[in-house]
Design a protein around this motif. Structure first.
Motif, short mmCIF file in Angstrom:
data_model
loop_
_atom_site.label_atom_id
_atom_site.label_comp_id
_atom_site.label_asym_id
_atom_site.label_seq_id
_atom_site.Cartn_x
_atom_site.Cartn_y
_atom_site.Cartn_z
N SER A 246 -26.69 12.97 -5.52
CA SER A 246 -27.96 12.52 -6.09
C SER A 246 -27.95 12.80 -7.58
CB SER A 246 -29.15 13.22 -5.42
OG SER A 246 -29.16 14.60 -5.73
N ARG A 247 -28.69 12.02 -8.31
CA ARG A 247 -28.80 12.21 -9.76
C ARG A 247 -30.24 11.97 -10.19
NH1 ARG A 247 -24.54 9.21 -12.46
NH2 ARG A 247 -23.45 8.85 -10.50
N ILE B 245 -20.95 12.49 -6.27
CA ILE B 245 -22.32 12.73 -6.72
C ILE B 245 -23.28 12.27 -5.63
CG2 ILE B 245 -24.04 12.22 -8.49
CD1 ILE B 245 -21.75 11.72 -10.45
N ASP C 132 -31.20 16.48 -17.31
CA ASP C 132 -30.82 15.70 -16.14
C ASP C 132 -30.26 16.66 -15.10
OD1 ASP C 132 -31.41 13.43 -17.63
OD2 ASP C 132 -29.34 13.19 -18.31
N SER C 133 -30.32 16.27 -13.83
CA SER C 133 -29.72 17.10 -12.79
C SER C 133 -28.86 16.23 -11.88
CB SER C 133 -30.78 17.84 -11.98
OG SER C 133 -31.64 16.93 -11.31
N PHE C 134 -27.76 16.80 -11.44
CA PHE C 134 -26.81 16.09 -10.59
C PHE C 134 -26.40 17.03 -9.44
CE2 PHE C 134 -26.33 14.92 -15.01
CZ PHE C 134 -26.47 13.55 -14.98
N PRO D 128 -27.78 9.18 -19.18
CA PRO D 128 -27.36 10.51 -18.71
C PRO D 128 -26.83 11.35 -19.87
CG PRO D 128 -26.53 8.79 -17.25
CD PRO D 128 -27.09 8.09 -18.46
N ILE E 203 -19.01 15.04 -15.67
CA ILE E 203 -19.60 15.72 -14.51
C ILE E 203 -18.50 16.26 -13.61
CG2 ILE E 203 -20.88 15.36 -12.36
CD1 ILE E 203 -22.67 13.42 -13.91
N ASP F 235 -20.15 10.47 -15.90
CA ASP F 235 -19.64 10.85 -14.58
C ASP F 235 -18.29 11.57 -14.69
OD1 ASP F 235 -21.88 9.69 -13.59
OD2 ASP F 235 -20.87 8.17 -12.36
#
Length: 518
Positions: free
Chosen positions: A238-239, A236, A225-227, A269, A276, A273
């Motif tokens: 974009s995810r 955040i 996944d990319s954040f 994910p 993250i 969050d």
């Protein structure tokens, strides 16, 4: 213990010489610096570069002669040189006291250990040796550590490293190889965070995270996944949560295994969050202490973020492509394009025409899934074929509109549950049966022309693409962020345990859905 005349090859992270790259290499010095600045790192130590120099001393002249005969324009000659040097390594004796030093440092209760390269000239101003040397994640005791230390030393003379130095005009004797030994975090997730976007140099954080060991991200063996986050507020921006098929985990006896991702985690994910934000906080703190932008590897265990290494970012400026790309939409040139799943991912061989056609048809179905249900797994629907290689990108999108579409689809699924039926039963299944019936109706007769067969093949590919979207993406997904309430409702409506809801498709209970979720 070593006496005053015998210097230990083991360098602890709190030893002043652990901050000296010429003694312990760039990677170990960076880890020691992280520890000194309060970062959470796994326990470990470095092996002084002096040990490598003493190891190769008996054959240094032979190595020099072998490397002198490498033809910079003939890649096979570099690999032939590497084979010759490796054969010599097999018969060399380890430096005296190295085994005893490691025996003293590692006890029988030590967990799995990572043995990583730490070259003294790993990244120069105009050259990066990332990916040139070897790291091993399967050591379990002093004996296996010693074995892997020898392998790390040998990687200083791999064909790719010899060829790279030759092309760059870098002397093979300008550097040396220290070794970094660290406890291997049995991570639930891991990955890489960049304090500046390496794709285009934008001042924002980019986090790539996969389930299991972060090695899956670094090696490309696991989907990540990319954040993208604001560098100051950690909002955040974009995810991109992908469907994760594989993960790298610690196996038995120190092995690392590539295993399927459990069905209930595939579309969720890799990190929450809150984690993250922890990763972002640690990254910015490391950047501030270092004074420059960083490329940082991390591992997550029980919501604790462990920092594995940090090094300066060596990418992030646009460079000319080797070939011209014609853009149908100039705005797409600004997006981040990556090799698509299938034949193009991890392969230098162009995709076959049949696979390219299917990918392009799937892209149309993915776009419909995104518009219909805000499917996160389908949002890399932009496809581009360049020289036979398929690339995919996520288009620019509005997060609020995305959330609204997703919630609307969730509510629609719940309405079917409340009336005693399912979204699958009333909407998806009739579509699937209708398409299959249509394929039966247009089945080419025996003796059909080549044009009829090609037309039928196209229709079959379109049906397969639409089936994938309807079964796996448009109607799929666990209950995600709305978990507790929806799981309770699931139990009330179906009479099944709440846990049965996790990992099933939206309100579904049928064999096809279970197979697809797996």
């Amino acid at each position: 213990m070593p006496n005053s005349k015998t210097r230990s090859y083991v360098v602890e992270f709190n030893d002043p010489q652990a901050l000296n790259p010429s003694s312990v290499g760039s990677k170990a010095a960076s880890v020691a610096n992280l520890a000194g600045n309060g970062a959470t790192i796994p326990q470990g130590f470095a092996i002084h570069a002096r040990a490598f120099q003493e190891f190769i001393e008996p054959v240094s002249v032979e190595i020099e002669n072998i490397l002198a005969n490498v033809d910079v324009n003939d890649a096979p000659s570099a690999f032939a040189a590497a084979d010759s040097i490796r054969k010599m390594f097999d018969y060399l004796t380890l430096p005296a006291n190295l085994g005893a030093d490691i025996e003293r440092r590692i006890n029988s209760k030590s967990p799995a250990l990572a043995v990583r390269f730490s070259a003294t000239a790993e990244d120069l101003e105009d050259a990066s040796f990332a990916g040139m040397y070897d790291t091993f994640l399967d050591a379990t005791d002093a004996s296996s550590v010693l074995h892997r230390v020898r392998d790390v030393w040998a990687s200083y003379y791999t064909g790719r490293a010899i060829s790279y130095r030759a092309h760059r005009g870098i002397s093979h004797t300008d550097g040396s190889m220290a070794v970094l030994v660290m406890e291997l975090v049995d991570a639930e997730a891991g990955g890489v965070v960049f304090t500046r976007d390496p794709r285009d140099g934008t001042d924002q954080l980019l986090i790539n995270a996969a389930l299991g060991l972060g090695e899956g991200v670094v090696s490309g063996q696991a989907q990540a996944d990319s954040f993208t986050l604001d560098s100051h507020t950690f909002k955040i921006k974009s995810r991109n949560v992908v469907d994760k098929e594989w993960m790298i985990v610690s196996g038995k006896s120190g092995s690392t295994d590539r295993v399927p991702v459990p069905a209930d985690k595939r579309s969720r994910p890799a990190i929450s969050d809150s984690v993250i934000v922890k990763v972002a906080t640690a990254a910015v703190s490391i950047k501030k202490a270092a004074g420059d932008d960083r490329d940082i590897e991390f591992a997550v265990k029980n919501d604790t973020v462990h920092i594995l290494q940090s090094r300066p970012i060596t990418t992030g400026t646009k460079t000319p492509t080797e070939f011209a790309v014609e853009w149908d939409n100039p705005g797409e040139a600004k997006l981040h394009w990556v090799p698509s799943f299938g034949a193009s991912r991890g392969s230098r061989v162009p995709a076959l025409p049949l696979h390219i056609d299917f990918q392009l048809l799937s892209a149309e179905s993915q776009m419909r899934s995104v518009e219909y249900s805000a499917s996160r797994q389908a949002k890399t629907y932009l496809k581009k074929v360049v020289h036979g290689h398929i690339y995919a990108a996520v288009p620019a999108y509005d997060e609020e509109l995305w959330a609204a579409r997703d919630m609307a689809h969730q509510r629609k699924s719940l309405r079917y549950l409340k009336k005693g039926t399912t979204y699958y039963g009333e909407i998806i299944e009739p579509r699937l049966k209708g398409r299959l019936a249509e394929l039966d109706r247009i089945r080419p007769p025996r003796g059909a022309t080549i044009h009829e067969l090609i037309a039928n093949l196209h229709a079959t590919k379109q049906t397969a693409a639409d089936h994938m979207q309807d079964l796996h993406w448009r109607g799929a997904g666990s209950f995600g962020d709305h978990g507790p309430k929806l799981m309770k409702l699931f139990a009330e409506v179906t009479g099944r345990p709440e846990m049965d809801a996790e990992g099933l498709l939206r309100g579904l209970d049928h064999m096809t859905a279970r197979l697809v979720s797996r």
